[in-house]
Design an enzyme around this catalytic site. Structure first.
Site, PDB file in Angstrom:
ATOM      1  N   ASP A  26      -3.544   5.509   4.362  1.00  0.00           N
ATOM      2  CA  ASP A  26      -2.201   5.667   3.835  1.00  0.00           C
ATOM      3  C   ASP A  26      -2.275   5.851   2.319  1.00  0.00           C
ATOM      4  O   ASP A  26      -3.033   5.135   1.641  1.00  0.00           O
ATOM      5  CB  ASP A  26      -1.410   4.391   4.187  1.00  0.00           C
ATOM      6  CG  ASP A  26       0.054   4.504   3.849  1.00  0.00           C
ATOM      7  OD1 ASP A  26       0.735   5.346   4.440  1.00  0.00           O
ATOM      8  OD2 ASP A  26       0.520   3.729   2.982  1.00  0.00           O
ATOM      9  N   GLU A  57      -3.680  10.588   3.330  1.00  0.00           N
ATOM     10  CA  GLU A  57      -2.643  11.279   2.579  1.00  0.00           C
ATOM     11  C   GLU A  57      -3.135  11.467   1.148  1.00  0.00           C
ATOM     12  O   GLU A  57      -3.301  10.490   0.417  1.00  0.00           O
ATOM     13  CB  GLU A  57      -1.365  10.433   2.544  1.00  0.00           C
ATOM     14  CG  GLU A  57      -0.724  10.215   3.898  1.00  0.00           C
ATOM     15  CD  GLU A  57       0.527   9.351   3.783  1.00  0.00           C
ATOM     16  OE1 GLU A  57       1.583   9.768   4.257  1.00  0.00           O
ATOM     17  OE2 GLU A  57       0.450   8.246   3.215  1.00  0.00           O
TER      18      GLU A  57
END
Ligand code: CA
Length: 670
Positions: free
Chosen positions: A353, A382
């Site tokens: 994340d 990400e």
């Protein structure tokens, strides 16, 4: 509010000098966090044996440290309190005799004369209800039956992966899911389950779809749900970490027993493995759910986090803090935590994340550590942040730096938004819904963000140059848990289109993802037109908004069959998943001048060992048919609106008409 203890250059290390002749606790401080001593042993946390357990805590600025043992995970007074002994390099330790399996524990440190909060051990591998206390567990009691025989399913190149992104609770919570253990780890391990009109659900559904990996939204211990009140039915995705090395209790059949969830997670993974599916963990090391009061901050104030110029917590996560992966003991913590899940739980991949918060060196060190366990373990994340970070861009694992992350992929927002429109402009159309001028962005996605001489980078939506050195560094996708589901997005951005046309758009989006190079990634339910009733950010919406509504599978069987076909075609034709950018440049050619809102390309030469000699793929994003001139020779239509027919639907030469909002795949077999 409390301020973090952070004083540049004011203090000297005087406690160490006096320690041999002084009994009383002494303050300890260092000019900056980088001066803190580093402990490189692998035994922080609890080292259990039947006769004794050793507890080790790293807290270099502490003057005293206390360990408390409890009978239960919550409530009651401690059975015993120990004053831990100072050891080298900032470590405090305590050995306790006896068999402590099943006992719970907490830690507490005194800094500058003040006892901070009693808190949990960040290194704890088990915890009681709501993560109030860590738990000591015997390794031989922490494995379900047959765990020693668990095997990762066979897997080749990263580009062979077709990933299915799923929340554990969403899969089974629907009342007619046919799954007994609704919302639980065990629900994902049930087979033979049936939903409305007898459609297969749960694990059987995932298996028949044909994906290779299930990517599970957070199932480490997070804060947002009260595990002691399963009946209150609150919902949260869980991007608010509490304990990185402990499974979440709310998915467990008994959150009060810290061992149960461990056994249930492993059983779930074992069942998935037995069914040929690998398991990816959504990892959220970029911030902690609590800030001032986190266990990190109560044991070593400030150290695990980055600070602003004024000394306060910086906040690139937009969740109140950001961790400092570049600091030695945070880097060590992350590497040990990831490898722990890979070893102890046989996790097959990690999704990071807000990976753009982490420093590049840490990510590459994690990759090397995982390679030593199994190089087929996937890593991706990400490549962005949710706010500004004090660590320079050049040092962080941002999408633009992906080429420096060997064996790590980043999500391609370029292709995602080319397909459906800009993610933060919900009414904007994309290629599949008729927006013009996105051809180069689609081509950028087809080539998995690697260098290709036929892509005009000046016309790509977000990237002026390729950011992946190899296709295995790109996650090719159109939707995920964040933002609208693809179906809701099409409803918002193309309200004038009929449902039949929006179904075509959804299928075309799937075809673009699964016919492009890179690693394929699907949001669970995209294969049954998943809707959240227009809710754009459902992280704490009721479960009714988030669950997979299995009646939609019964309602739209053709959509499910089409996604099945796309996956089947990708898996049986390695030309769609070439492992190197060189191979892509050699074999993949775009057709020129095919007309507005069309993209067409060939993949030639039995690429990557394909049985099809030449493949022609056409995407038509127009609301009208497109006529495409074919390269020389006879072509066979293999995939059209009706799906895949390996024997071929039609034979064509010279030109073909592609219907509105659709994809065609043709092959020249000889
Ligand atoms: Ca929890």
């Amino acid at each position: 509010m409390k301020r973090i203890h952070f004083n540049f250059g004011k203090f000297l290390i005087f406690a160490v000098m006096l320690s041999s002749c002084q009994q009383a606790p002494q303050p300890v401080d260092f000019p900056d966090f980088e001066s803190y001593p580093v402990y490189d042993g692998q035994d922080l946390g609890v080292t259990y044996s039947k006769n004794e357990s050793m507890f080790k805590l790293w807290s270099p600025t502490a003057e005293e440290a206390a360990l408390r043992l409890y009978q239960a995970g919550s409530g009651g007074a401690p059975d015993a309190t120990f004053s831990m002994q100072r050891a080298d390099n900032g470590v405090w330790q305590q050995t306790v005799e006896g068999d402590l399996h099943g006992h719970y524990y907490t830690l507490q440190v005194k800094i500058k004369g003040k006892w901070l909060n009693e808190t949990t051990d960040p290194y704890a591998r088990a915890a009681g209800v709501n993560g109030l206390r860590g738990m000591v567990t015997a390794p031989d009691k922490s494995d379900p039956e047959g765990w020693e025989n668990d095997q990762r399913p066979a897997f080749g190149q990263p580009t062979d992966a077709v990933i299915y992104e799923l929340n554990i609770r969403d899969l089974s919570a629907y009342p007619e899911s046919g799954i007994q253990n609704k919302g639980k780890y065990a629900g994902l391990a049930e087979t033979g389950t049936k939903g409305p009109k007898g459609v297969s659900t749960g694990l059987d559904h995932i298996k028949s779809l044909g994906v290779t990996h299930v990517h599970l939204l957070p199932f480490f211990d997070f804060r947002s749900l009260d595990e002691s009140k399963p009946e209150d039915q609150r919902y949260n995705w869980g991007y608010d970490p509490q304990h990185y090395n402990v499974p979440e209790g709310s998915f467990s059949s008994d959150p009060n027993n810290g061992l149960t969830r461990i056994l249930e997670v492993k059983s779930m993974i074992k069942t998935l493995h037995e069914n040929g599916i690998r398991v990816i963990m959504d990892a959220v090391y970029n911030h902690t759910g609590a800030t001032e009061d986190s266990n990190f901050n109560q044991l070593v104030p400030g150290y695990y986090y980055r600070q602003n110029a004024d000394g306060g917590f910086s906040n690139a996560s937009a969740c109140g803090n950001e961790t400092a992966s570049e600091r030695a003991m945070m880097r060590k913590f992350i590497i040990e935590s990831v490898t722990y899940w890979a070893r102890a739980y046989h996790i097959d991949g990690f999704r990071f994340d807000l990976m753009g918060i982490h420093d590049i060196e840490t990510m590459n060190l994690i990759r090397r550590a995982l390679d030593r366990i199994d190089p087929t373990i996937l890593m991706y994340g990400e490549g962005w942040t949710a706010g500004a970070s004090p660590l320079p861009d050049s040092l962080r694992a941002l999408k633009a730096n992906t080429y420096k992350l060997d064996g790590i992929a980043a999500f391609s927002d370029d292709i995602r938004d080319a397909i459906k429109g800009h993610v933060f402009t919900p009414t904007q159309k994309g290629f599949v819904s008729g927006k013009k001028g996105l051809e180069e962005s689609i081509k950028f996605g087809v080539t998995a963000s690697t260098m290709h001489p036929q892509v005009n980078y000046d016309s790509v939506n977000y990237s002026r140059s390729p950011w992946a050195a190899e296709p295995a560094q790109t996650i090719t996708y159109v939707s995920c848990h964040d933002n609208h589901t693809l179906w809701d997005r099409l409803a918002v951005s193309a309200p004038e289109a009929s449902e039949a046309d929006r179904i075509k758009m959804q299928k075309l989006a799937g075809a673009i993802v699964l016919c492009s190079q890179g690693i394929s990634f699907l949001h669970a339910g995209v294969e049954m037109l998943r809707t959240k009733n227009g809710v754009e950010n459902s992280f704490e919406s009721p479960v009714e908004v988030n669950w997979l509504d299995w009646s939609r599978k019964a309602q739209y069987p053709d959509v499910f069959a089409y996604f099945q076909d796309l996956i089947r075609m990708r898996k049986s034709h390695p030309a769609f998943r070439m492992p190197t950018s060189e191979m892509i440049r050699t074999n993949l050619r775009f057709l020129e001048n095919t007309g507005q809102s069309t993209v067409a390309f060939t993949i030639s030469n039995h690429a990557n060992g394909d049985t099809w000699k030449d493949i022609l793929v056409v995407f038509n994003g127009n609301d009208h048919p497109a006529v495409i001139g074919l390269p020389e020779g006879q072509w066979t239509v293999m995939l059209n609106d009706r799906g895949l027919n390996e024997k071929g639907w039609d034979k064509v030469t010279r030109k073909i008409t592609v219907s509105p909002y659709s994809a065609l795949v043709l092959a020249a077999v000889e």
